[in-house]
Design a protein around this motif. Structure first.
Motif, PDB file in Angstrom:
ATOM      1  N   PRO A 162       0.072   6.696  23.037  1.00 14.71           N
ATOM      2  CA  PRO A 162      -1.035   7.285  23.429  1.00 14.71           C
ATOM      3  C   PRO A 162      -2.002   6.118  24.095  1.00 14.71           C
ATOM      4  N   ALA A 163      -2.694   6.597  25.061  1.00 19.47           N
ATOM      5  CA  ALA A 163      -3.931   5.971  25.436  1.00 19.47           C
ATOM      6  C   ALA A 163      -5.117   6.302  24.506  1.00 19.47           C
ATOM      7  N   THR A 164      -6.056   5.456  24.252  1.00 12.81           N
ATOM      8  CA  THR A 164      -7.362   5.716  23.549  1.00 12.81           C
ATOM      9  C   THR A 164      -8.505   5.237  24.221  1.00 12.81           C
ATOM     10  N   VAL A 165      -9.880   5.665  23.468  1.00 18.03           N
ATOM     11  CA  VAL A 165     -10.951   5.087  24.100  1.00 18.03           C
ATOM     12  C   VAL A 165     -11.260   3.788  24.108  1.00 18.03           C
ATOM     13  N   GLU A 166     -10.285   3.055  23.320  1.00 18.12           N
ATOM     14  CA  GLU A 166     -10.430   1.601  23.167  1.00 18.12           C
ATOM     15  C   GLU A 166      -9.836   0.966  24.544  1.00 18.12           C
ATOM     16  N   HIS A 167      -8.763   1.498  25.055  1.00 18.18           N
ATOM     17  CA  HIS A 167      -8.241   1.406  26.274  1.00 18.18           C
ATOM     18  C   HIS A 167      -9.341   1.306  27.222  1.00 18.18           C
ATOM     19  N   VAL A 168     -10.157   2.776  27.456  1.00 18.84           N
ATOM     20  CA  VAL A 168     -11.107   2.764  28.361  1.00 18.84           C
ATOM     21  C   VAL A 168     -12.021   1.610  28.444  1.00 18.84           C
ATOM     22  N   ALA A 169     -12.531   1.328  27.244  1.00 21.24           N
ATOM     23  CA  ALA A 169     -13.413   0.345  27.077  1.00 21.24           C
ATOM     24  C   ALA A 169     -13.082  -1.051  27.482  1.00 21.24           C
ATOM     25  N   THR A 201     -26.039  -1.847  25.940  1.00 24.03           N
ATOM     26  CA  THR A 201     -27.352  -1.230  25.829  1.00 24.03           C
ATOM     27  C   THR A 201     -27.609   0.084  26.424  1.00 24.03           C
ATOM     28  N   GLU A 202     -28.592   0.798  26.105  1.00 22.84           N
ATOM     29  CA  GLU A 202     -28.759   1.916  26.655  1.00 22.84           C
ATOM     30  C   GLU A 202     -28.930   1.964  28.072  1.00 22.84           C
ATOM     31  N   GLN A 203     -29.371   0.770  28.675  1.00 24.62           N
ATOM     32  CA  GLN A 203     -29.863   0.735  30.142  1.00 24.62           C
ATOM     33  C   GLN A 203     -28.479   0.445  30.684  1.00 24.62           C
ATOM     34  N   GLN A 204     -27.454  -0.267  30.174  1.00 19.50           N
ATOM     35  CA  GLN A 204     -26.118  -0.646  30.654  1.00 19.50           C
ATOM     36  C   GLN A 204     -25.245   0.807  30.785  1.00 19.50           C
ATOM     37  N   ILE A 205     -25.620   1.599  29.663  1.00 22.56           N
ATOM     38  CA  ILE A 205     -24.671   2.691  29.428  1.00 22.56           C
ATOM     39  C   ILE A 205     -24.956   4.005  30.414  1.00 22.56           C
ATOM     40  N   GLU A 206     -26.438   3.947  30.822  1.00 18.12           N
ATOM     41  CA  GLU A 206     -26.747   4.595  31.793  1.00 18.12           C
ATOM     42  C   GLU A 206     -26.337   4.650  33.092  1.00 18.12           C
ATOM     43  N   LYS A 207     -26.121   3.174  33.550  1.00 19.07           N
ATOM     44  CA  LYS A 207     -25.613   2.676  34.758  1.00 19.07           C
ATOM     45  C   LYS A 207     -24.069   3.237  34.765  1.00 19.07           C
ATOM     46  N   GLU A 219     -18.047   4.373  21.831  1.00 17.05           N
ATOM     47  CA  GLU A 219     -17.268   3.079  21.887  1.00 17.05           C
ATOM     48  C   GLU A 219     -17.833   2.014  22.423  1.00 17.05           C
ATOM     49  N   LEU A 220     -18.705   2.414  23.581  1.00 14.55           N
ATOM     50  CA  LEU A 220     -19.657   1.399  24.251  1.00 14.55           C
ATOM     51  C   LEU A 220     -20.611   0.694  23.426  1.00 14.55           C
ATOM     52  N   VAL A 221     -21.136   1.607  22.628  1.00 12.67           N
ATOM     53  CA  VAL A 221     -22.256   1.202  21.706  1.00 12.67           C
ATOM     54  C   VAL A 221     -21.627   0.472  20.642  1.00 12.67           C
ATOM     55  N   ARG A 222     -20.689   0.533  20.265  1.00 14.54           N
ATOM     56  CA  ARG A 222     -19.919  -0.103  19.159  1.00 14.54           C
ATOM     57  C   ARG A 222     -19.670  -1.475  19.654  1.00 14.54           C
ATOM     58  N   ARG A 223     -19.352  -1.575  21.291  1.00 11.06           N
ATOM     59  CA  ARG A 223     -19.120  -2.988  21.679  1.00 11.06           C
ATOM     60  C   ARG A 223     -20.492  -3.456  22.239  1.00 11.06           C
ATOM     61  N   GLY A 224     -21.359  -3.066  21.940  1.00 12.29           N
ATOM     62  CA  GLY A 224     -22.932  -3.856  22.111  1.00 12.29           C
ATOM     63  C   GLY A 224     -23.432  -3.475  23.502  1.00 12.29           C
ATOM     64  N   GLU A 252     -24.762   5.663  11.260  1.00 11.31           N
ATOM     65  CA  GLU A 252     -25.859   5.254  11.835  1.00 11.31           C
ATOM     66  C   GLU A 252     -25.734   5.136  13.365  1.00 11.31           C
ATOM     67  N   LEU A 253     -24.528   4.251  13.509  1.00  7.43           N
ATOM     68  CA  LEU A 253     -24.093   3.911  14.957  1.00  7.43           C
ATOM     69  C   LEU A 253     -23.816   5.058  15.970  1.00  7.43           C
ATOM     70  N   VAL A 254     -23.101   6.088  15.173  1.00  7.42           N
ATOM     71  CA  VAL A 254     -22.709   7.195  15.769  1.00  7.42           C
ATOM     72  C   VAL A 254     -23.842   8.126  16.414  1.00  7.42           C
ATOM     73  N   ALA A 255     -24.654   7.924  15.242  1.00  8.55           N
ATOM     74  CA  ALA A 255     -26.082   8.979  15.771  1.00  8.55           C
ATOM     75  C   ALA A 255     -26.905   8.350  16.768  1.00  8.55           C
ATOM     76  N   ARG A 256     -26.770   6.842  16.843  1.00  5.36           N
ATOM     77  CA  ARG A 256     -27.606   6.300  17.832  1.00  5.36           C
ATOM     78  C   ARG A 256     -27.018   6.471  19.428  1.00  5.36           C
ATOM     79  N   ALA A 257     -25.481   6.267  19.177  1.00  5.48           N
ATOM     80  CA  ALA A 257     -24.942   6.424  20.300  1.00  5.48           C
ATOM     81  C   ALA A 257     -24.990   7.990  21.050  1.00  5.48           C
ATOM     82  N   LEU A 258     -25.103   8.797  20.100  1.00 11.18           N
ATOM     83  CA  LEU A 258     -25.145  10.335  20.655  1.00 11.18           C
ATOM     84  C   LEU A 258     -26.419  10.527  21.073  1.00 11.18           C
TER      85      LEU A 258
END
Length: 423
Positions: free
Chosen positions: A336-343, A392-398, A385-390, A35-41
């Motif tokens: 390796p570097a991962t998406v977690e490092h990016v976040a 919001t849609e508005q923050q992700i849009e920025k 990963e950003l959704v997983r860390r909480g 459900e989290l992945v679906a919401r993030a996508l």
């Protein structure tokens, strides 16, 4: 006794009410991973996703390379094409015409300009050939307009001010071609500014006198000033000289990964005061610390020392070079570097500079590509990963596009005012 029984009853009633006010875990269903992945996508598809840095024009001048075809990154090394942009729901991208630093004389400058123009022309030609799926973008709102048409927006930049040479008029020529940001310097000092990684150290003490004129001309025209690859003094000079907010098209946080290409907390705070934006890059070296590996470093240095410029290589030579690098990576693997490092870097920049001053600049086809975000088809994993860390849609849009677009608009507004003042 009666009083004691009364108190027991009262406590019992309070306990019942307390249970009613706090639903048990069985009453509230936790969000599953699916459900989290679906919401993030869904968020990823909804917001404008803009990557501010890809060196793809180097690919586009290769004979026979077709951006409309899907390429296997493991076979060809290519990280971006139009089909993979669609797969990753990447709405817009800045293709940077990169010219490696060479001799700083008239002949070198002439060759650099010719190669830069060749790459810019290749981008323009590709957008015309594929006008049904992409469009050349020149202004901030073009990305949104093309997105509504179901097309990918292709912006252009220049990485390394070397092709400007010593001619200020070249800045306007590149602007007229469609260039909307210029990275002042790359891995070696040039006539504009000092690099963060030049082995000979500083030359100008930051931005040169000629570089100052270039910054002024970029402000006048509406070209974003990019300080990625510049040394610390270049950053402070750009903040002081530019009349418009600046950008770092592909840089990370030095407090998380100690690398001279990354930005200190002081820089991040000043970037916020300036109104600019730092675009996170997917280059492993800037995302996580690397343990010492002298054998690998020596082997890589030897391989690069014998390399011809990529633009001068045949297809067979490029394929052989890719195999050589792959062999070294297999023989001397780095963690390796991962998406977690990016976040982690995004979290830190948000904490220090604020949500309005961070973005994404993957550096695909220029070394970018990590575990989980290996090419353009996987950029949605950043959003997950950003959704997983909480976030919001508005923050992700920025983060994904809004912040850069805001700066882009302010740069254009400054240019308009400067031109009005001169008339």
């Amino acid at each position: 006794m009666i009083r004691q029984n009364f108190l027991v009853c009262l406590l019992f009633l309070l306990l019942i009410n307390s249970c009613k006010e706090k639903p048990s875990s069985t009453d509230s269903k936790a969000e599953t991973e699916e459900e989290l992945v679906a919401r993030a996508l869904e968020i990823h598809k909804k917001v404008l996703t803009l990557d501010t840095h890809a060196d793809t024009p180097l690919r586009m001048i290769e004979p026979g390379f077709d951006m409309a075809e899907r390429h296997d990154p493991n076979e060809t090394g290519s990280k971006v094409d139009y089909p993979r942009m669609k797969e990753g729901d990447l709405d817009a991208i800045f293709f940077a015409a990169f010219v490696a630093q060479d001799i700083r004389d008239d002949d070198g400058n002439t060759r650099a300009k010719a190669l830069c123009l060749q790459m810019l022309d290749s981008v323009i030609a590709s957008t015309k050939r594929n006008a049904d799926i992409v469009g050349l973008a020149l202004n901030p709102d073009d990305a949104y307009a093309l997105e509504k048409e179901g097309k990918r927006a292709i912006y252009m930049g220049i990485e390394n001010g070397y092709p400007i040479g010593k001619e200020l008029s070249n800045v306007e020529e590149y602007y007229n071609k469609g260039v909307r940001y210029i990275t002042l310097v790359h891995s070696s000092n040039n006539d504009l500014a000092d690099s963060a990684t030049d082995p000979n150290g500083t030359e100008h003490g930051g931005i040169s006198e000629f570089g100052s004129k270039v910054v002024g001309e970029m402000n006048r025209l509406g070209i974003m000033v990019d300080v990625s690859h510049g040394n610390d003094s270049v950053f402070y000079d750009a903040i002081r000289l530019s009349k418009a907010p600046i950008i770092a098209s592909h840089s990370n946080a030095r407090s998380i990964t100690k690398h001279e290409r990354n930005m200190t907390d002081e820089m991040l705070k000043l970037m916020a005061e300036n109104g600019g934006v730092v675009q996170l890059t997917m280059l492993a070296t800037y995302l996580r610390d690397t343990p010492p590996n002298a054998e690998r470093d020596s082997a890589m240095a030897a391989l690069r020392a014998n390399m011809k410029p990529i633009s001068e290589m045949t297809d067979e030579e490029r394929a052989s070079l890719r195999k050589s690098f792959q062999a070294l990576n297999e023989k001397y693997p780095n963690p390796p570097a991962t998406v977690e490092h990016v976040a982690d870097h995004i979290d830190h920049i948000v904490k220090v500079a604020g949500i309005d001053h961070v973005g994404i600049g993957c550096d695909f086809d220029g070394g970018g590509g990590i575990e989980g975000v290996f090419d353009a088809s996987e950029v949605m994993n950043i959003t997950i990963e950003l959704v997983r860390r909480g976030y919001t849609e508005q923050q992700i849009e920025k983060i994904w596009g809004g912040n850069l677009i805001r700066v882009f608009k302010e740069v254009q507004a400054t240019a308009k005012q400067l031109q009005a003042d001169q008339s």
